[in-house]
Design a protein around this motif. Structure first.
Motif, mmCIF file in Angstrom:
data_model
loop_
_atom_site.group_PDB
_atom_site.id
_atom_site.type_symbol
_atom_site.label_atom_id
_atom_site.label_comp_id
_atom_site.label_asym_id
_atom_site.label_seq_id
_atom_site.Cartn_x
_atom_site.Cartn_y
_atom_site.Cartn_z
ATOM 1 N N VAL A 136 23.094 -22.353 44.463
ATOM 2 C CA VAL A 136 23.674 -21.016 44.284
ATOM 3 C C VAL A 136 22.621 -19.956 44.609
ATOM 4 O O VAL A 136 21.608 -19.846 43.900
ATOM 5 C CB VAL A 136 24.169 -20.820 42.834
ATOM 6 N N PRO A 137 22.816 -19.164 45.674
ATOM 7 C CA PRO A 137 21.886 -18.057 45.955
ATOM 8 C C PRO A 137 22.211 -16.865 45.061
ATOM 9 O O PRO A 137 23.381 -16.556 44.810
ATOM 10 C CB PRO A 137 22.161 -17.750 47.432
ATOM 11 N N LEU A 138 21.172 -16.152 44.591
ATOM 12 C CA LEU A 138 21.355 -14.973 43.761
ATOM 13 C C LEU A 138 21.015 -13.709 44.544
ATOM 14 O O LEU A 138 20.383 -13.758 45.598
ATOM 15 C CB LEU A 138 20.472 -15.070 42.509
ATOM 16 N N ALA A 139 21.442 -12.576 43.996
ATOM 17 C CA ALA A 139 21.326 -11.313 44.721
ATOM 18 C C ALA A 139 19.890 -10.900 44.989
ATOM 19 O O ALA A 139 19.613 -10.179 45.949
ATOM 20 C CB ALA A 139 22.052 -10.210 43.943
ATOM 21 N N ASP A 140 18.939 -11.333 44.140
ATOM 22 C CA ASP A 140 17.548 -10.904 44.315
ATOM 23 C C ASP A 140 16.740 -11.860 45.180
ATOM 24 O O ASP A 140 15.516 -11.727 45.280
ATOM 25 C CB ASP A 140 16.867 -10.750 42.953
ATOM 26 N N GLY A 141 17.405 -12.841 45.797
ATOM 27 C CA GLY A 141 16.698 -13.815 46.624
ATOM 28 C C GLY A 141 16.346 -15.091 45.899
ATOM 29 O O GLY A 141 15.873 -16.051 46.520
ATOM 30 N N SER A 142 16.551 -15.132 44.591
ATOM 31 C CA SER A 142 16.327 -16.369 43.830
ATOM 32 C C SER A 142 17.461 -17.350 44.116
ATOM 33 O O SER A 142 18.526 -16.976 44.618
ATOM 34 C CB SER A 142 16.275 -16.075 42.323
ATOM 35 N N THR A 143 17.248 -18.617 43.786
ATOM 36 C CA THR A 143 18.296 -19.630 43.958
ATOM 37 C C THR A 143 18.345 -20.543 42.737
ATOM 38 O O THR A 143 17.334 -20.763 42.061
ATOM 39 C CB THR A 143 18.069 -20.497 45.214
ATOM 40 N N LEU A 144 19.532 -21.057 42.483
ATOM 41 C CA LEU A 144 19.745 -22.044 41.432
ATOM 42 C C LEU A 144 20.286 -23.311 42.069
ATOM 43 O O LEU A 144 21.145 -23.245 42.950
ATOM 44 C CB LEU A 144 20.763 -21.536 40.407
ATOM 45 N N THR A 145 19.784 -24.466 41.623
ATOM 46 C CA THR A 145 20.343 -25.747 42.046
ATOM 47 C C THR A 145 20.861 -26.443 40.793
ATOM 48 O O THR A 145 20.081 -26.777 39.899
ATOM 49 C CB THR A 145 19.295 -26.629 42.748
ATOM 50 N N ARG A 166 24.304 -22.922 30.129
ATOM 51 C CA ARG A 166 25.175 -23.392 29.050
ATOM 52 C C ARG A 166 25.068 -24.901 28.843
ATOM 53 O O ARG A 166 25.159 -25.381 27.714
ATOM 54 C CB ARG A 166 26.621 -23.005 29.332
ATOM 55 N N SER A 167 24.900 -25.639 29.922
ATOM 56 C CA SER A 167 24.794 -27.097 29.789
ATOM 57 C C SER A 167 24.237 -27.685 31.080
ATOM 58 O O SER A 167 24.288 -27.058 32.141
ATOM 59 C CB SER A 167 26.167 -27.719 29.483
ATOM 60 N N GLY A 168 23.684 -28.895 30.960
ATOM 61 C CA GLY A 168 23.229 -29.619 32.143
ATOM 62 C C GLY A 168 21.782 -29.364 32.505
ATOM 63 O O GLY A 168 20.919 -29.147 31.647
ATOM 64 N N GLU A 169 21.533 -29.351 33.798
ATOM 65 C CA GLU A 169 20.164 -29.303 34.333
ATOM 66 C C GLU A 169 20.160 -28.399 35.556
ATOM 67 O O GLU A 169 20.968 -28.585 36.476
ATOM 68 C CB GLU A 169 19.749 -30.730 34.698
ATOM 69 N N VAL A 170 19.257 -27.429 35.568
ATOM 70 C CA VAL A 170 19.245 -26.423 36.639
ATOM 71 C C VAL A 170 17.815 -26.222 37.128
ATOM 72 O O VAL A 170 16.899 -26.025 36.323
ATOM 73 C CB VAL A 170 19.821 -25.080 36.144
ATOM 74 N N PHE A 171 17.653 -26.266 38.451
ATOM 75 C CA PHE A 171 16.363 -25.964 39.060
ATOM 76 C C PHE A 171 16.396 -24.511 39.517
ATOM 77 O O PHE A 171 17.257 -24.116 40.314
ATOM 78 C CB PHE A 171 16.085 -26.890 40.250
ATOM 79 N N VAL A 172 15.472 -23.715 38.990
ATOM 80 C CA VAL A 172 15.441 -22.276 39.260
ATOM 81 C C VAL A 172 14.270 -21.971 40.180
ATOM 82 O O VAL A 172 13.131 -22.355 39.899
ATOM 83 C CB VAL A 172 15.293 -21.477 37.949
ATOM 84 N N GLU A 173 14.560 -21.287 41.273
ATOM 85 C CA GLU A 173 13.521 -20.792 42.171
ATOM 86 C C GLU A 173 13.571 -19.271 42.122
ATOM 87 O O GLU A 173 14.382 -18.647 42.809
ATOM 88 C CB GLU A 173 13.743 -21.316 43.585
ATOM 89 N N ALA A 174 12.738 -18.675 41.276
ATOM 90 C CA ALA A 174 12.717 -17.221 41.099
ATOM 91 C C ALA A 174 11.917 -16.589 42.235
ATOM 92 O O ALA A 174 10.804 -17.015 42.527
ATOM 93 C CB ALA A 174 12.113 -16.862 39.750
ATOM 94 N N SER A 175 12.495 -15.567 42.849
ATOM 95 C CA SER A 175 11.889 -14.980 44.045
ATOM 96 C C SER A 175 10.658 -14.129 43.731
ATOM 97 O O SER A 175 9.770 -13.981 44.572
ATOM 98 C CB SER A 175 12.925 -14.125 44.775
ATOM 99 N N GLY A 176 10.614 -13.544 42.518
ATOM 100 C CA GLY A 176 9.494 -12.675 42.188
ATOM 101 C C GLY A 176 9.631 -11.278 42.740
ATOM 102 O O GLY A 176 8.716 -10.464 42.630
ATOM 103 N N SER A 177 10.773 -10.934 43.325
ATOM 104 C CA SER A 177 10.991 -9.592 43.853
ATOM 105 C C SER A 177 11.598 -8.715 42.772
ATOM 106 O O SER A 177 12.578 -9.088 42.125
ATOM 107 C CB SER A 177 11.927 -9.644 45.065
ATOM 108 N N GLY A 178 11.030 -7.562 42.542
ATOM 109 C CA GLY A 178 11.566 -6.643 41.546
ATOM 110 C C GLY A 178 11.293 -7.116 40.128
ATOM 111 O O GLY A 178 10.252 -7.681 39.814
ATOM 112 N N GLU A 179 12.278 -6.884 39.245
ATOM 113 C CA GLU A 179 12.158 -7.253 37.842
ATOM 114 C C GLU A 179 12.131 -8.770 37.677
ATOM 115 O O GLU A 179 12.729 -9.497 38.478
ATOM 116 C CB GLU A 179 13.329 -6.677 37.043
ATOM 117 N N PRO A 180 11.451 -9.279 36.632
ATOM 118 C CA PRO A 180 11.464 -10.733 36.389
ATOM 119 C C PRO A 180 12.884 -11.250 36.183
ATOM 120 O O PRO A 180 13.740 -10.551 35.627
ATOM 121 C CB PRO A 180 10.627 -10.881 35.110
#
Length: 336
Positions: A136-145, A166-180
């Motif tokens: 899942v791509p996010l608006a700030d350039g981060s992605t979730l798997t 809410r549940s399960g396992e998620v890999f977060v790739e935070a872009s570091g652009s703008g706010e945390p």
């Protein structure tokens, strides 16, 4: 005009507080702000209680009926009976003027509450089915798997993104652009700039965060761990609220992230635990009825969507038999 806060403004603010609390626990600063607001005008606490009731039990209002003591009767004379005796005719019950005014005010409060909630930022939900993986791509350039059977809610609030796992396992790739990027799990709010990490919330296990790269900030009390660095894993103990931190080797990190390649990595786990891990990815159950075999340890890398291949490999290693009892069950037993 004396500048006194209107009832409508109080009801609106109460609805905003209740909606904010539903999105996640308040932090210390927000709790203090709420208490200051409640301790102000005497009407605020009642408005807050009404807003909570409407949020959690709208059916109570929808199904409410007037009790007899709040209604008045207006009897009227009916036609005379053959014996000349007049019998009272019961008119339909109508609410007294005070009650009607109260109901009108209640209806206005409900309408205001609905309008306030409708104006709140609503999350976008993403989920995966058993055996599915989703990016899942996010608006700030981060992605979730999202790994198998996982769910997240994504909020966009004042140009800041917030992800609730809410549940399960998620890999977060935070872009570091703008706010945390804010990531919530079990009521805890994590903050990440440029970082890559796993957030895990599985049934019967403590919530975990495993950092591959960068640093993830934690909302820990002063003097406790306040960040997780690369190659560290944090586990939350719900009962005590403590965070246990462990450093991971390169091999351990590889096993932690093997699911991203569709694999399951084991290093000394019991066969029974391995069978439970496969159950997260497939409807085919692996059953090991013999206790000695179930407690044997297993090491290796296996395809997560191939429980049959894993069972055959186990049988070869431990000299066991594999029986396909049904299309949904594989039984591993010691050789006769």
């Amino acid at each position: 005009m004396d500048g006194r806060e209107t009832s409508q403004a109080i009801e609106r603010k109460a609805a905003q507080w209740v909606a904010r609390m539903d999105r996640g626990p308040l932090d210390g600063r927000q709790q203090e702000e709420l208490q200051r607001w409640l301790s102000g005008d005497a009407r605020r606490r009642g408005a807050f209680i009404r807003a909570q009731a409407l949020w959690h039990r709208p059916d109570v209002i929808a199904n409410a009926t007037l009790p007899p003591e709040l209604c008045r009767q207006e009897p009227a004379r009916g036609p005379a009976s053959p014996r000349g005796i007049h019998r009272p005719h019961r008119a339909p019950r109508r609410a007294a003027p005070a009650v009607r005014r109260g109901l009108a005010a209640l209806a206005a409060s409900i309408l205001l509450f609905v309008l306030v909630v409708a104006s709140m930022p609503m999350p976008v939900a993403y989920a995966t089915a058993k055996g599915e993986m989703r990016r899942v791509p996010l608006a700030d350039g981060s992605t979730l798997t999202l790994n198998t059977e996982s769910r997240v809610d994504v909020y966009e609030e004042e140009r800041r993104l917030r992800v609730r796992v809410r549940s399960g396992e998620v890999f977060v790739e935070a872009s570091g652009s703008g706010e945390p990027l804010l990531v919530e799990i079990e009521g805890l709010r994590l903050r990440a700039g440029a970082a890559a990490f796993v957030v895990r919330k599985l049934d019967g296990q403590p919530a975990q965060v495993v950092v591959q790269d960068g640093e993830v900030g934690l909302p820990a009390p002063e003097g406790a761990v306040n960040a997780l660095a690369a190659h560290q894993r944090g586990s939350w103990k719900t009962a005590s609220g403590r965070i246990e931190v462990a450093s991971l080797s390169a091999d351990q990190m590889q096993r932690e992230l093997a699911w991203r390649e569709g694999k399951l990595a084991f290093h000394g786990e019991r066969l029974a635990e391995a069978a439970e891990a496969f159950a997260r990815y497939s409807d085919v159950r692996i059953v090991i009825p013999d206790p000695r075999l179930a407690n044997a340890s297993i090491t290796g890398l296996f395809a997560a969507n191939n429980p049959a291949g894993f069972s055959r490999a186990v049988a070869d290693v431990f000299g066991a038999d594999v029986r396909q009892e049904t299309s949904r069950e594989i039984v591993i037993v010691p050789e006769d």
